[in-house]
Write an enzyme that holds these catalytic residues in place. Structure first.
Site, PDB file in Angstrom:
ATOM      1  N   HIS A   1       0.910  -1.184   0.033  1.00  0.00           N
ATOM      2  CA  HIS A   1       0.064   0.034   0.013  1.00  0.00           C
ATOM      3  C   HIS A   1       0.815   1.313   0.086  1.00  0.00           C
ATOM      4  O   HIS A   1       2.227   0.989   0.290  1.00  0.00           O
ATOM      5  CB  HIS A   1      -0.924  -0.021   1.199  1.00  0.00           C
ATOM      6  CG  HIS A   1      -0.024   0.281   2.435  1.00  0.00           C
ATOM      7  ND1 HIS A   1       0.596  -0.827   3.131  1.00  0.00           N
ATOM      8  CD2 HIS A   1       0.164   1.206   3.271  1.00  0.00           C
ATOM      9  CE1 HIS A   1       1.116  -0.551   4.207  1.00  0.00           C
ATOM     10  NE2 HIS A   1       0.944   0.758   4.303  1.00  0.00           N
TER      11      HIS A   1
ATOM     12  N   ASP B   1       0.893   5.134   2.040  1.00  0.00           N
ATOM     13  CA  ASP B   1       0.409   5.849   3.271  1.00  0.00           C
ATOM     14  C   ASP B   1      -0.583   7.065   2.585  1.00  0.00           C
ATOM     15  O   ASP B   1      -0.062   7.706   1.583  1.00  0.00           O
ATOM     16  CB  ASP B   1       1.226   6.394   4.190  1.00  0.00           C
ATOM     17  CG  ASP B   1       1.871   4.970   4.807  1.00  0.00           C
ATOM     18  OD1 ASP B   1       1.235   3.983   4.926  1.00  0.00           O
ATOM     19  OD2 ASP B   1       2.986   4.962   5.437  1.00  0.00           O
TER      20      ASP B   1
ATOM     21  N   HIS C   1       4.925   0.302   0.061  1.00  0.00           N
ATOM     22  CA  HIS C   1       5.490  -0.648   0.781  1.00  0.00           C
ATOM     23  C   HIS C   1       4.826  -1.761   1.381  1.00  0.00           C
ATOM     24  O   HIS C   1       3.509  -1.622   1.384  1.00  0.00           O
ATOM     25  CB  HIS C   1       6.224   0.334   1.730  1.00  0.00           C
ATOM     26  CG  HIS C   1       5.173   1.019   2.468  1.00  0.00           C
ATOM     27  ND1 HIS C   1       4.771   2.110   2.143  1.00  0.00           N
ATOM     28  CD2 HIS C   1       4.621   0.929   3.918  1.00  0.00           C
ATOM     29  CE1 HIS C   1       3.839   2.841   3.025  1.00  0.00           C
ATOM     30  NE2 HIS C   1       3.962   1.857   4.032  1.00  0.00           N
TER      31      HIS C   1
ATOM     32  N   ARG D   1       8.306  -8.962  15.228  1.00  0.00           N
ATOM     33  CA  ARG D   1       8.670  -7.412  14.612  1.00  0.00           C
ATOM     34  C   ARG D   1       7.769  -6.364  15.329  1.00  0.00           C
ATOM     35  O   ARG D   1       6.611  -6.894  15.090  1.00  0.00           O
ATOM     36  CB  ARG D   1       8.958  -7.303  12.974  1.00  0.00           C
ATOM     37  CG  ARG D   1       8.767  -6.052  12.734  1.00  0.00           C
ATOM     38  CD  ARG D   1       8.695  -5.986  11.111  1.00  0.00           C
ATOM     39  NE  ARG D   1       8.692  -4.553  10.470  1.00  0.00           N
ATOM     40  CZ  ARG D   1       9.654  -3.720  10.150  1.00  0.00           C
ATOM     41  NH1 ARG D   1      10.842  -4.097  10.572  1.00  0.00           N
ATOM     42  NH2 ARG D   1       9.370  -2.672   9.717  1.00  0.00           N
TER      43      ARG D   1
HETATM   44  C1  LIG Z   1      -7.428  -1.311   4.769  1.00  0.00           C
HETATM   45  C2  LIG Z   1      -7.583  -0.308   5.258  1.00  0.00           C
HETATM   46  C3  LIG Z   1      -6.667   0.207   6.414  1.00  0.00           C
HETATM   47  C4  LIG Z   1      -6.378   1.597   6.213  1.00  0.00           C
HETATM   48  C5  LIG Z   1      -7.518   2.117   5.622  1.00  0.00           C
HETATM   49  C6  LIG Z   1      -7.665   1.067   4.659  1.00  0.00           C
HETATM   50  O1  LIG Z   1      -9.239   1.202   4.204  1.00  0.00           O
HETATM   51  C7  LIG Z   1      -6.766   1.617   3.442  1.00  0.00           C
HETATM   52  C8  LIG Z   1      -5.488   2.207   3.985  1.00  0.00           C
HETATM   53  C9  LIG Z   1      -5.112   1.608   5.025  1.00  0.00           C
HETATM   54  C10 LIG Z   1      -4.079   2.450   5.954  1.00  0.00           C
HETATM   55  C11 LIG Z   1      -2.479   2.148   5.410  1.00  0.00           C
HETATM   56  C12 LIG Z   1      -1.528   3.286   6.130  1.00  0.00           C
HETATM   57  C13 LIG Z   1      -1.981   3.370   7.679  1.00  0.00           C
HETATM   58  O2  LIG Z   1      -1.589   2.302   8.468  1.00  0.00           O
HETATM   59  C14 LIG Z   1      -3.635   3.410   7.859  1.00  0.00           C
HETATM   60  C15 LIG Z   1      -3.805   3.675   9.402  1.00  0.00           C
HETATM   61  C16 LIG Z   1      -4.030   4.540   6.980  1.00  0.00           C
HETATM   62  O3  LIG Z   1      -4.290   5.722   7.082  1.00  0.00           O
HETATM   63  O4  LIG Z   1      -4.365   3.905   5.821  1.00  0.00           O
HETATM   64  C17 LIG Z   1      -4.123   2.284   7.347  1.00  0.00           C
HETATM   65  C18 LIG Z   1      -5.897   2.230   7.308  1.00  0.00           C
HETATM   66  C19 LIG Z   1      -6.402   1.738   8.786  1.00  0.00           C
HETATM   67  O5  LIG Z   1      -5.678   0.797   9.298  1.00  0.00           O
HETATM   68  O6  LIG Z   1      -7.227   2.331   9.490  1.00  0.00           O
HETATM   69  O1  LIG Z   2       4.788  -2.324  10.356  1.00  0.00           O
HETATM   70  C1  LIG Z   2       5.740  -1.640   9.630  1.00  0.00           C
HETATM   71  O2  LIG Z   2       6.740  -1.688   9.487  1.00  0.00           O
HETATM   72  C2  LIG Z   2       5.141  -0.872   8.323  1.00  0.00           C
HETATM   73  C3  LIG Z   2       3.523  -0.740   8.492  1.00  0.00           C
HETATM   74  C4  LIG Z   2       2.832   0.216   7.620  1.00  0.00           C
HETATM   75  O3  LIG Z   2       3.297   0.397   6.629  1.00  0.00           O
HETATM   76  C5  LIG Z   2       1.553   1.038   8.261  1.00  0.00           C
HETATM   77  O4  LIG Z   2       1.073   0.588   9.330  1.00  0.00           O
HETATM   78  O5  LIG Z   2       1.163   1.707   7.396  1.00  0.00           O
HETATM   79 FE   LIG Z   3       2.158   2.098   5.804  1.00  0.00          FE
END
Ligand SMILES: C=C1C[C@]23C[C@@]1(O)CC[C@H]2[C@@]12CC[C@H](O)[C@@](C)(C(=O)O1)[C@H]2[C@@H]3C(=O)O
Ligand SMILES: O=C(O)CCC(=O)C(=O)O
Ligand SMILES: [Fe+2]
Length: 319
Positions: A195, A197, A252, A262
Protein backbone atom coordinates in the site's frame (compact mmCIF):
# COMPACT_ATOMS: atom_id res chain seq x y z
CA UNK A 1 -2.86 -16.79 4.76
CA UNK A 2 -0.46 -16.09 1.89
CA UNK A 3 2.88 -17.84 2.34
CA UNK A 4 5.76 -16.57 0.26
CA UNK A 5 9.05 -18.26 -0.47
CA UNK A 6 11.99 -16.51 1.14
CA UNK A 7 15.66 -17.41 1.63
CA UNK A 8 16.69 -19.53 4.62
CA UNK A 9 15.73 -18.46 8.14
CA UNK A 10 13.15 -16.05 6.83
CA UNK A 11 15.82 -13.41 6.29
CA UNK A 12 16.12 -11.67 2.93
CA UNK A 13 19.17 -12.81 0.98
CA UNK A 14 20.24 -9.19 0.66
CA UNK A 15 19.18 -5.76 1.75
CA UNK A 16 18.88 -2.82 -0.61
CA UNK A 17 21.95 -0.64 -0.23
CA UNK A 18 20.43 2.35 -2.01
CA UNK A 19 18.32 3.72 0.86
CA UNK A 20 19.39 7.37 1.28
CA UNK A 21 20.59 8.26 4.77
CA UNK A 22 19.84 11.81 5.88
CA UNK A 23 21.79 13.14 8.84
CA UNK A 24 19.38 15.69 10.25
CA UNK A 25 22.10 17.82 11.85
CA UNK A 26 24.45 17.92 8.87
CA UNK A 27 24.44 21.17 6.90
CA UNK A 28 23.61 20.57 3.25
CA UNK A 29 21.20 17.67 3.91
CA UNK A 30 18.19 19.42 2.33
CA UNK A 31 19.21 18.70 -1.28
CA UNK A 32 19.78 14.93 -0.84
CA UNK A 33 16.55 14.76 1.16
CA UNK A 34 14.60 16.25 -1.77
CA UNK A 35 16.34 13.83 -4.17
CA UNK A 36 15.33 10.90 -1.94
CA UNK A 37 11.68 12.04 -1.97
CA UNK A 38 11.76 12.34 -5.76
CA UNK A 39 13.51 9.07 -6.50
CA UNK A 40 12.24 6.66 -3.84
CA UNK A 41 9.79 8.50 -1.60
CA UNK A 42 11.69 6.90 1.25
CA UNK A 43 14.80 7.57 3.32
CA UNK A 44 16.43 6.89 6.65
CA UNK A 45 17.00 9.64 9.24
CA UNK A 46 19.94 9.60 11.64
CA UNK A 47 20.99 12.08 14.30
CA UNK A 48 17.31 12.72 14.95
CA UNK A 49 17.66 13.78 18.58
CA UNK A 50 14.99 11.44 20.02
CA UNK A 51 16.53 9.74 23.07
CA UNK A 52 16.81 5.94 22.84
CA UNK A 53 15.53 5.76 26.40
CA UNK A 54 12.15 7.18 25.34
CA UNK A 55 11.98 4.83 22.35
CA UNK A 56 12.90 1.75 24.42
CA UNK A 57 10.34 2.68 27.07
CA UNK A 58 7.53 2.69 24.50
CA UNK A 59 8.77 -0.46 22.79
CA UNK A 60 8.87 -2.31 26.13
CA UNK A 61 5.37 -1.10 27.08
CA UNK A 62 4.05 -2.17 23.66
CA UNK A 63 5.64 -5.62 23.96
CA UNK A 64 4.10 -5.96 27.40
CA UNK A 65 0.70 -5.12 25.95
CA UNK A 66 1.01 -7.57 23.04
CA UNK A 67 2.14 -10.32 25.45
CA UNK A 68 -1.19 -10.11 27.35
CA UNK A 69 -3.76 -12.91 26.97
CA UNK A 70 -5.93 -12.41 23.87
CA UNK A 71 -9.06 -11.73 25.96
CA UNK A 72 -7.31 -8.83 27.73
CA UNK A 73 -6.12 -7.31 24.45
CA UNK A 74 -9.58 -7.68 22.95
CA UNK A 75 -10.90 -5.36 25.67
CA UNK A 76 -9.03 -2.56 23.84
CA UNK A 77 -10.69 -3.40 20.51
CA UNK A 78 -12.00 -4.02 17.96
CA UNK A 79 -10.24 -1.29 15.96
CA UNK A 80 -12.90 0.87 14.33
CA UNK A 81 -10.64 2.33 13.05
CA UNK A 82 -8.93 3.14 16.37
CA UNK A 83 -8.11 0.65 19.09
CA UNK A 84 -6.68 -2.86 19.12
CA UNK A 85 -6.96 -4.90 15.95
CA UNK A 86 -5.79 -8.36 15.04
CA UNK A 87 -5.37 -9.85 11.55
CA UNK A 88 -8.05 -7.59 9.99
CA UNK A 89 -6.72 -4.44 8.36
CA UNK A 90 -9.48 -1.89 7.91
CA UNK A 91 -13.07 -2.84 7.18
CA UNK A 92 -12.73 -4.06 3.61
CA UNK A 93 -11.52 -7.61 4.06
CA UNK A 94 -7.75 -7.09 4.11
CA UNK A 95 -5.91 -9.42 6.44
CA UNK A 96 -2.32 -9.79 7.59
CA UNK A 97 -0.15 -11.62 10.07
CA UNK A 98 -0.22 -8.63 12.39
CA UNK A 99 -1.85 -7.25 15.50
CA UNK A 100 -1.83 -3.54 16.20
CA UNK A 101 -2.92 -0.53 18.15
CA UNK A 102 -4.09 2.45 16.12
CA UNK A 103 -4.46 5.72 18.01
CA UNK A 104 -5.72 9.15 17.11
CA UNK A 105 -3.40 11.98 18.12
CA UNK A 106 -5.52 14.52 19.91
CA UNK A 107 -5.37 16.78 22.92
CA UNK A 108 -8.65 15.24 24.16
CA UNK A 109 -8.01 13.73 27.61
CA UNK A 110 -10.45 10.92 26.73
CA UNK A 111 -8.07 9.67 24.02
CA UNK A 112 -6.28 6.39 24.81
CA UNK A 113 -8.84 5.45 27.45
CA UNK A 114 -9.55 2.36 25.34
CA UNK A 115 -6.26 0.96 26.62
CA UNK A 116 -7.77 -1.25 29.25
CA UNK A 117 -4.95 -3.31 30.81
CA UNK A 118 -3.62 -2.73 34.33
CA UNK A 119 -0.36 -1.08 33.22
CA UNK A 120 -2.26 1.26 30.89
CA UNK A 121 -1.14 4.41 32.68
CA UNK A 122 2.57 3.94 32.07
CA UNK A 123 1.82 2.87 28.47
CA UNK A 124 -0.26 6.04 27.93
CA UNK A 125 2.53 8.23 29.35
CA UNK A 126 5.13 6.59 27.09
CA UNK A 127 2.83 7.06 24.09
CA UNK A 128 2.22 10.72 24.82
CA UNK A 129 5.92 11.49 25.29
CA UNK A 130 6.82 9.61 22.11
CA UNK A 131 4.14 11.34 20.05
CA UNK A 132 5.39 14.80 21.05
CA UNK A 133 8.95 13.87 20.06
CA UNK A 134 8.09 12.16 16.77
CA UNK A 135 5.71 14.94 15.71
CA UNK A 136 8.52 17.46 16.27
CA UNK A 137 10.81 15.27 14.19
CA UNK A 138 8.22 15.13 11.38
CA UNK A 139 8.01 18.94 11.52
CA UNK A 140 11.80 19.27 11.24
CA UNK A 141 11.92 16.90 8.28
CA UNK A 142 9.12 18.82 6.53
CA UNK A 143 10.91 22.12 7.15
CA UNK A 144 14.05 20.68 5.61
CA UNK A 145 11.96 19.59 2.60
CA UNK A 146 10.66 23.15 2.20
CA UNK A 147 14.24 24.43 2.37
CA UNK A 148 15.36 21.90 -0.26
CA UNK A 149 12.40 22.77 -2.49
CA UNK A 150 13.21 26.48 -1.98
CA UNK A 151 9.69 27.36 -0.93
CA UNK A 152 8.63 30.01 1.56
CA UNK A 153 7.54 30.22 4.28
CA UNK A 154 9.70 27.56 5.89
CA UNK A 155 6.64 26.04 7.57
CA UNK A 156 4.63 25.74 4.31
CA UNK A 157 4.54 21.94 4.76
CA UNK A 158 5.25 21.45 8.46
CA UNK A 159 2.31 23.63 9.55
CA UNK A 160 -0.03 20.99 8.14
CA UNK A 161 1.07 18.41 10.69
CA UNK A 162 1.90 20.79 13.57
CA UNK A 163 -1.59 22.38 13.55
CA UNK A 164 -3.82 21.65 16.58
CA UNK A 165 -6.43 20.32 14.14
CA UNK A 166 -4.03 18.04 12.22
CA UNK A 167 -5.48 14.60 11.61
CA UNK A 168 -2.50 12.54 12.69
CA UNK A 169 -2.23 9.10 14.25
CA UNK A 170 0.16 6.64 15.79
CA UNK A 171 0.19 2.96 14.99
CA UNK A 172 2.06 0.23 16.84
CA UNK A 173 2.28 -3.00 14.86
CA UNK A 174 3.31 -6.39 16.20
CA UNK A 175 4.14 -9.18 13.77
CA UNK A 176 4.25 -12.23 16.02
CA UNK A 177 6.27 -15.35 15.43
CA UNK A 178 4.33 -17.59 13.10
CA UNK A 179 4.00 -21.15 14.45
CA UNK A 180 3.00 -22.48 11.01
CA UNK A 181 6.35 -21.37 9.63
CA UNK A 182 8.48 -22.75 12.47
CA UNK A 183 10.68 -25.49 11.05
CA UNK A 184 9.93 -24.45 7.47
CA UNK A 185 13.02 -22.58 6.45
CA UNK A 186 12.24 -20.79 3.27
CA UNK A 187 9.04 -18.97 3.92
CA UNK A 188 7.51 -15.70 4.98
CA UNK A 189 3.96 -14.56 5.38
CA UNK A 190 2.33 -11.27 4.46
CA UNK A 191 2.32 -9.15 7.60
CA UNK A 192 0.99 -5.92 6.09
CA UNK A 193 -0.01 -5.98 2.43
CA UNK A 194 1.33 -3.54 -0.13
CA UNK A 195 0.00 0.00 0.00
CA UNK A 196 0.91 3.67 0.06
CA UNK A 197 0.25 5.78 3.15
CA UNK A 198 -2.50 8.36 2.53
CA UNK A 199 -1.16 11.13 4.78
CA UNK A 200 1.62 13.71 4.19
CA UNK A 201 4.45 11.94 5.95
CA UNK A 202 4.97 8.71 7.89
CA UNK A 203 7.81 8.40 10.38
CA UNK A 204 8.54 4.77 11.17
CA UNK A 205 10.87 2.86 13.42
CA UNK A 206 11.09 -0.80 14.36
CA UNK A 207 13.07 -3.27 16.40
CA UNK A 208 15.90 -5.05 14.63
CA UNK A 209 13.66 -7.61 12.86
CA UNK A 210 13.54 -7.37 9.07
CA UNK A 211 10.34 -7.38 7.06
CA UNK A 212 9.80 -3.92 5.61
CA UNK A 213 10.04 -3.79 1.83
CA UNK A 214 9.63 -0.88 -0.55
CA UNK A 215 8.79 -0.87 -4.23
CA UNK A 216 11.19 0.86 -6.61
CA UNK A 217 10.15 2.77 -9.72
CA UNK A 218 10.55 -0.35 -11.88
CA UNK A 219 8.07 -2.21 -9.64
CA UNK A 220 10.67 -4.47 -7.99
CA UNK A 221 10.55 -5.03 -4.24
CA UNK A 222 13.61 -4.52 -2.04
CA UNK A 223 14.19 -5.22 1.66
CA UNK A 224 15.06 -2.48 4.08
CA UNK A 225 17.78 -3.32 6.62
CA UNK A 226 16.18 -2.68 10.02
CA UNK A 227 17.91 -0.23 12.33
CA UNK A 228 16.30 0.22 15.74
CA UNK A 229 18.14 3.49 16.41
CA UNK A 230 17.04 5.30 13.25
CA UNK A 231 13.79 6.48 11.75
CA UNK A 232 12.51 5.83 8.25
CA UNK A 233 10.37 8.36 6.42
CA UNK A 234 7.71 7.57 3.79
CA UNK A 235 6.33 10.21 1.48
CA UNK A 236 2.54 9.84 1.66
CA UNK A 237 -0.12 10.37 -1.04
CA UNK A 238 -0.96 13.88 0.23
CA UNK A 239 2.65 15.04 -0.16
CA UNK A 240 2.71 13.62 -3.67
CA UNK A 241 -0.28 15.86 -4.43
CA UNK A 242 1.18 18.94 -2.68
CA UNK A 243 4.30 18.59 -4.87
CA UNK A 244 2.25 17.87 -8.02
CA UNK A 245 3.80 14.42 -8.34
CA UNK A 246 7.40 15.60 -7.91
CA UNK A 247 7.67 13.58 -4.69
CA UNK A 248 6.69 9.94 -4.88
CA UNK A 249 4.34 8.28 -2.42
CA UNK A 250 6.21 5.03 -1.78
CA UNK A 251 4.49 1.64 -2.05
CA UNK A 252 5.59 -0.62 0.76
CA UNK A 253 4.66 -3.82 2.58
CA UNK A 254 5.82 -6.01 5.44
CA UNK A 255 6.69 -9.68 5.08
CA UNK A 256 6.77 -11.24 8.53
CA UNK A 257 9.60 -13.76 8.70
CA UNK A 258 7.80 -15.90 11.24
CA UNK A 259 10.86 -16.71 13.33
CA UNK A 260 11.46 -13.43 15.11
CA UNK A 261 8.72 -11.02 16.09
CA UNK A 262 8.79 -7.53 14.67
CA UNK A 263 7.45 -4.47 16.44
CA UNK A 264 7.14 -1.18 14.62
CA UNK A 265 5.70 2.22 15.49
CA UNK A 266 4.58 4.64 12.86
CA UNK A 267 3.52 8.26 13.17
CA UNK A 268 1.24 9.33 10.32
CA UNK A 269 1.20 13.11 9.91
CA UNK A 270 -2.02 14.14 8.21
CA UNK A 271 -3.49 17.60 7.53
CA UNK A 272 -6.60 19.05 9.22
CA UNK A 273 -9.84 17.51 7.91
CA UNK A 274 -10.94 20.56 5.92
CA UNK A 275 -7.52 21.20 4.34
CA UNK A 276 -7.66 21.53 0.58
CA UNK A 277 -5.10 19.29 -1.09
CA UNK A 278 -3.62 20.95 -4.16
CA UNK A 279 -0.09 21.52 -5.46
CA UNK A 280 1.68 24.41 -3.72
CA UNK A 281 1.64 27.31 -6.17
CA UNK A 282 5.37 27.98 -5.62
CA UNK A 283 6.08 24.50 -6.94
CA UNK A 284 4.16 24.94 -10.18
CA UNK A 285 6.36 26.03 -13.03
CA UNK A 286 5.11 28.63 -15.51
CA UNK A 287 2.09 27.25 -17.33
CA UNK A 288 2.26 24.01 -15.33
CA UNK A 289 -1.14 22.67 -14.37
CA UNK A 290 -2.16 20.62 -11.39
CA UNK A 291 -2.25 16.91 -12.19
CA UNK A 292 -5.07 16.49 -9.67
CA UNK A 293 -8.55 17.85 -9.34
CA UNK A 294 -9.19 19.72 -6.09
CA UNK A 295 -10.23 17.81 -3.01
CA UNK A 296 -10.06 18.01 0.77
CA UNK A 297 -8.30 15.62 3.12
CA UNK A 298 -11.71 14.61 4.43
CA UNK A 299 -12.84 13.59 0.91
CA UNK A 300 -9.62 11.68 0.40
CA UNK A 301 -10.04 9.80 3.68
CA UNK A 302 -13.53 8.73 2.69
CA UNK A 303 -12.05 7.26 -0.47
CA UNK A 304 -9.22 5.58 1.51
CA UNK A 305 -11.61 3.89 3.88
CA UNK A 306 -13.97 2.70 1.17
CA UNK A 307 -11.19 0.93 -0.72
CA UNK A 308 -8.91 -2.05 -0.20
CA UNK A 309 -5.42 -1.55 1.18
CA UNK A 310 -3.56 -2.10 -2.12
CA UNK A 311 -5.82 0.20 -4.14
CA UNK A 312 -4.27 3.16 -5.97
CA UNK A 313 -6.62 5.77 -4.51
CA UNK A 314 -4.94 8.80 -6.03
CA UNK A 315 -6.02 7.68 -9.48
CA UNK A 316 -9.60 8.79 -8.60
CA UNK A 317 -8.31 12.34 -8.18
CA UNK A 318 -6.02 12.50 -11.19
CA UNK A 319 -7.05 14.77 -14.05
C1 LIG B 1 -7.49 -1.39 4.64
C2 LIG B 1 -7.36 -0.21 5.18
C3 LIG B 1 -6.62 0.06 6.45
C4 LIG B 1 -6.28 1.53 6.29
C5 LIG B 1 -7.58 2.04 5.75
C6 LIG B 1 -7.82 1.08 4.58
O1 LIG B 1 -9.16 1.04 4.12
C7 LIG B 1 -6.87 1.49 3.43
C8 LIG B 1 -5.62 2.25 3.96
C9 LIG B 1 -5.11 1.67 5.28
C10 LIG B 1 -4.06 2.56 5.94
C11 LIG B 1 -2.61 2.25 5.53
C12 LIG B 1 -1.69 3.25 6.23
C13 LIG B 1 -2.03 3.39 7.71
O2 LIG B 1 -1.58 2.22 8.39
C14 LIG B 1 -3.55 3.57 7.94
C15 LIG B 1 -3.84 3.92 9.39
C16 LIG B 1 -4.06 4.59 6.99
O3 LIG B 1 -4.25 5.77 7.17
O4 LIG B 1 -4.38 3.98 5.80
C17 LIG B 1 -4.26 2.35 7.41
C18 LIG B 1 -5.81 2.30 7.55
C19 LIG B 1 -6.27 1.67 8.86
O5 LIG B 1 -5.69 0.69 9.32
O6 LIG B 1 -7.25 2.20 9.41
O1 LIG C 1 4.99 -2.17 10.36
C1 LIG C 1 5.68 -1.66 9.50
O2 LIG C 1 6.90 -1.71 9.47
C2 LIG C 1 5.00 -0.86 8.38
C3 LIG C 1 3.51 -0.85 8.53
C4 LIG C 1 2.82 0.10 7.63
O3 LIG C 1 3.22 0.31 6.52
C5 LIG C 1 1.63 0.80 8.12
O4 LIG C 1 1.23 0.57 9.28
O5 LIG C 1 1.07 1.62 7.36
FE1 LIG D 1 2.25 1.99 5.58
Amino acid sequence: MVVLTKPALGKPSSYFCGIPVINLREPGSAAPLVRACEELGFFKVTNHGIPMELISKLEAAAMEFFALPQTDKDRSGPANPFGYGSRCLGGNGDVGWVEYLLMEITSDPAALTFLAQSSANSFRCALKEYVLAVRKLAGEVLEMMAEGLKIEPRDALSRLVMDEESDSMLRVNHYPQCPMLQGLNNQAVTGFGEHTDPQIISVLRSNNTSGLEISLRDGSWVSVLPDRESFFVNVGDSLQVLTNGRFRSVRHRVLANGLQSRVSMIYFGGPPHGERLAPLSLLLGEGEESRYREFTWCEYKTCVYSNMLAHNRLEHFQK
